[in-house]
Every structure is written in C-alpha cells, then in structure tokens.
Design a protein around this motif. Structure first.
Motif, mmCIF file in Angstrom:
data_model
loop_
_atom_site.group_PDB
_atom_site.id
_atom_site.type_symbol
_atom_site.label_atom_id
_atom_site.label_comp_id
_atom_site.label_asym_id
_atom_site.label_seq_id
_atom_site.Cartn_x
_atom_site.Cartn_y
_atom_site.Cartn_z
ATOM 1 N N ALA A 105 0.818 -1.223 0.000
ATOM 2 C CA ALA A 105 0.000 0.000 0.000
ATOM 3 C C ALA A 105 0.847 1.267 0.000
ATOM 4 O O ALA A 105 0.527 2.236 -0.688
ATOM 5 C CB ALA A 105 -0.941 -0.012 1.198
ATOM 6 N N LYS A 106 1.928 1.274 0.761
ATOM 7 C CA LYS A 106 2.782 2.466 0.836
ATOM 8 C C LYS A 106 3.354 2.815 -0.542
ATOM 9 O O LYS A 106 3.414 3.987 -0.931
ATOM 10 C CB LYS A 106 3.906 2.225 1.845
ATOM 11 N N LEU A 107 3.759 1.798 -1.298
ATOM 12 C CA LEU A 107 4.280 2.042 -2.647
ATOM 13 C C LEU A 107 3.175 2.498 -3.591
ATOM 14 O O LEU A 107 3.380 3.398 -4.402
ATOM 15 C CB LEU A 107 4.925 0.772 -3.211
ATOM 16 N N ARG A 108 2.000 1.855 -3.498
ATOM 17 C CA ARG A 108 0.882 2.273 -4.356
ATOM 18 C C ARG A 108 0.552 3.732 -4.104
ATOM 19 O O ARG A 108 0.313 4.493 -5.041
ATOM 20 C CB ARG A 108 -0.350 1.401 -4.098
ATOM 21 N N LYS A 109 0.566 4.137 -2.861
ATOM 22 C CA LYS A 109 0.255 5.524 -2.522
ATOM 23 C C LYS A 109 1.340 6.471 -3.036
ATOM 24 O O LYS A 109 1.037 7.492 -3.656
ATOM 25 C CB LYS A 109 0.096 5.675 -1.009
ATOM 26 N N SER A 110 2.605 6.133 -2.810
ATOM 27 C CA SER A 110 3.688 7.038 -3.212
ATOM 28 C C SER A 110 3.798 7.171 -4.735
ATOM 29 O O SER A 110 4.247 8.199 -5.224
ATOM 30 C CB SER A 110 5.021 6.607 -2.609
ATOM 31 N N PHE A 111 3.376 6.140 -5.482
ATOM 32 C CA PHE A 111 3.410 6.205 -6.940
ATOM 33 C C PHE A 111 2.037 6.510 -7.536
ATOM 34 O O PHE A 111 1.873 6.491 -8.747
ATOM 35 C CB PHE A 111 3.929 4.885 -7.524
ATOM 36 N N ALA A 112 1.070 6.800 -6.682
ATOM 37 C CA ALA A 112 -0.298 7.121 -7.110
ATOM 38 C C ALA A 112 -0.870 6.037 -8.036
ATOM 39 O O ALA A 112 -1.479 6.327 -9.051
ATOM 40 C CB ALA A 112 -0.356 8.494 -7.778
ATOM 41 N N ILE A 113 -0.642 4.777 -7.664
ATOM 42 C CA ILE A 113 -1.161 3.652 -8.440
ATOM 43 C C ILE A 113 -2.556 3.331 -7.930
ATOM 44 O O ILE A 113 -2.761 3.076 -6.746
ATOM 45 C CB ILE A 113 -0.246 2.419 -8.317
ATOM 46 N N LYS A 114 -3.495 3.382 -8.844
ATOM 47 C CA LYS A 114 -4.902 3.144 -8.524
ATOM 48 C C LYS A 114 -5.365 1.840 -9.179
ATOM 49 O O LYS A 114 -4.754 1.368 -10.134
ATOM 50 C CB LYS A 114 -5.761 4.301 -9.064
ATOM 51 N N PRO A 115 -6.489 1.275 -8.686
ATOM 52 C CA PRO A 115 -7.038 0.092 -9.343
ATOM 53 C C PRO A 115 -7.266 0.366 -10.832
ATOM 54 O O PRO A 115 -7.655 1.467 -11.214
ATOM 55 C CB PRO A 115 -8.362 -0.144 -8.624
ATOM 56 N N ARG A 116 -6.979 -0.608 -11.645
ATOM 57 C CA ARG A 116 -7.130 -0.568 -13.106
ATOM 58 C C ARG A 116 -6.012 0.191 -13.814
ATOM 59 O O ARG A 116 -6.006 0.272 -15.030
ATOM 60 C CB ARG A 116 -8.512 -0.056 -13.517
ATOM 61 N N ASP A 117 -5.051 0.789 -13.082
ATOM 62 C CA ASP A 117 -3.877 1.386 -13.730
ATOM 63 C C ASP A 117 -3.075 0.272 -14.399
ATOM 64 O O ASP A 117 -3.105 -0.882 -13.969
ATOM 65 C CB ASP A 117 -2.969 2.090 -12.714
ATOM 66 N N ARG A 118 -2.360 0.639 -15.442
ATOM 67 C CA ARG A 118 -1.526 -0.324 -16.149
ATOM 68 C C ARG A 118 -0.075 -0.131 -15.727
ATOM 69 O O ARG A 118 0.404 0.998 -15.615
ATOM 70 C CB ARG A 118 -1.674 -0.144 -17.650
ATOM 71 N N LEU A 119 0.614 -1.249 -15.499
ATOM 72 C CA LEU A 119 2.029 -1.230 -15.154
ATOM 73 C C LEU A 119 2.798 -1.967 -16.238
ATOM 74 O O LEU A 119 2.364 -3.013 -16.714
ATOM 75 C CB LEU A 119 2.277 -1.924 -13.812
ATOM 76 N N LEU A 120 3.930 -1.415 -16.626
ATOM 77 C CA LEU A 120 4.812 -2.096 -17.571
ATOM 78 C C LEU A 120 5.730 -3.007 -16.773
ATOM 79 O O LEU A 120 6.179 -2.661 -15.679
ATOM 80 C CB LEU A 120 5.626 -1.083 -18.368
ATOM 81 N N VAL A 121 6.017 -4.169 -17.316
ATOM 82 C CA VAL A 121 6.867 -5.148 -16.645
ATOM 83 C C VAL A 121 8.171 -5.264 -17.436
ATOM 84 O O VAL A 121 8.155 -5.547 -18.634
ATOM 85 C CB VAL A 121 6.176 -6.529 -16.567
ATOM 86 N N PHE A 122 9.281 -5.020 -16.775
ATOM 87 C CA PHE A 122 10.597 -5.124 -17.384
ATOM 88 C C PHE A 122 11.336 -6.273 -16.705
ATOM 89 O O PHE A 122 11.159 -6.497 -15.508
ATOM 90 C CB PHE A 122 11.413 -3.837 -17.171
ATOM 91 N N ALA A 123 12.154 -6.979 -17.450
ATOM 92 C CA ALA A 123 12.918 -8.085 -16.875
ATOM 93 C C ALA A 123 14.363 -8.033 -17.351
ATOM 94 O O ALA A 123 14.626 -7.739 -18.509
ATOM 95 C CB ALA A 123 12.295 -9.420 -17.263
ATOM 96 N N GLN A 124 15.253 -8.309 -16.434
ATOM 97 C CA GLN A 124 16.671 -8.496 -16.749
ATOM 98 C C GLN A 124 16.956 -9.957 -16.420
ATOM 99 O O GLN A 124 17.294 -10.295 -15.284
ATOM 100 C CB GLN A 124 17.551 -7.580 -15.916
ATOM 101 N N ALA A 125 16.774 -10.815 -17.405
ATOM 102 C CA ALA A 125 16.877 -12.254 -17.187
ATOM 103 C C ALA A 125 18.239 -12.678 -16.638
ATOM 104 O O ALA A 125 18.312 -13.545 -15.771
ATOM 105 C CB ALA A 125 16.576 -13.006 -18.475
#
Length: 71
Positions: free
Chosen positions: A23-43
C-alpha cells in the motif's frame, strides 16, 4: 534524476501468478485500481521491475522533445 533501490517488503505469488504491491508504494506512486504497469525483466540478473505506464509515457515524451530539439 537518480533512483536508489530499496526493499519495500516481500510479496507472495498467488495461484494465478498475481502479487500485491504494498500500500505504501501504491500511494507514493499514485497507483490506482485498473492502472496499467509495464513489466521489465533483466533475465541475466533475475530482476523483474514494474513501472506505471503513465510515467513511462511521460519519460518517452520528454525524450522525444529532447531529440526533436536536437534536430
């Protein structure tokens, strides 16, 4: 701008592969339900990163502006 890594807790992967962002991260990044997040990977380093799509779009816009002004 410089970002420093920090551990924000641990999450458990559910049966459907879902994780809950603290929750603390969602709040600090203003991430709300239904927001889209990009997923990056360094395999090679076994790292998975998330970035809110809205911030990525802003980043691309700023980069485009700098490239355009440089032409």
């Amino acid at each position: 701008m410089r970002f420093k890594s920090k551990i924000h807790g641990a999450v458990k992967v559910g049966k459907r592969g879902q994780v809950v962002i603290p929750a603390k991260l969602r709040k600090s990044f203003a991430i709300k339900p239904r927001d889209r997040l990009l997923v990056f990977a360094q395999a090679d380093k076994k790292i998975i990163s998330l970035m809110p799509e809205k911030y990525f779009s802003k980043l691309l816009g700023k980069a485009g502006d700098k490239i355009y002004r440089g032409l």
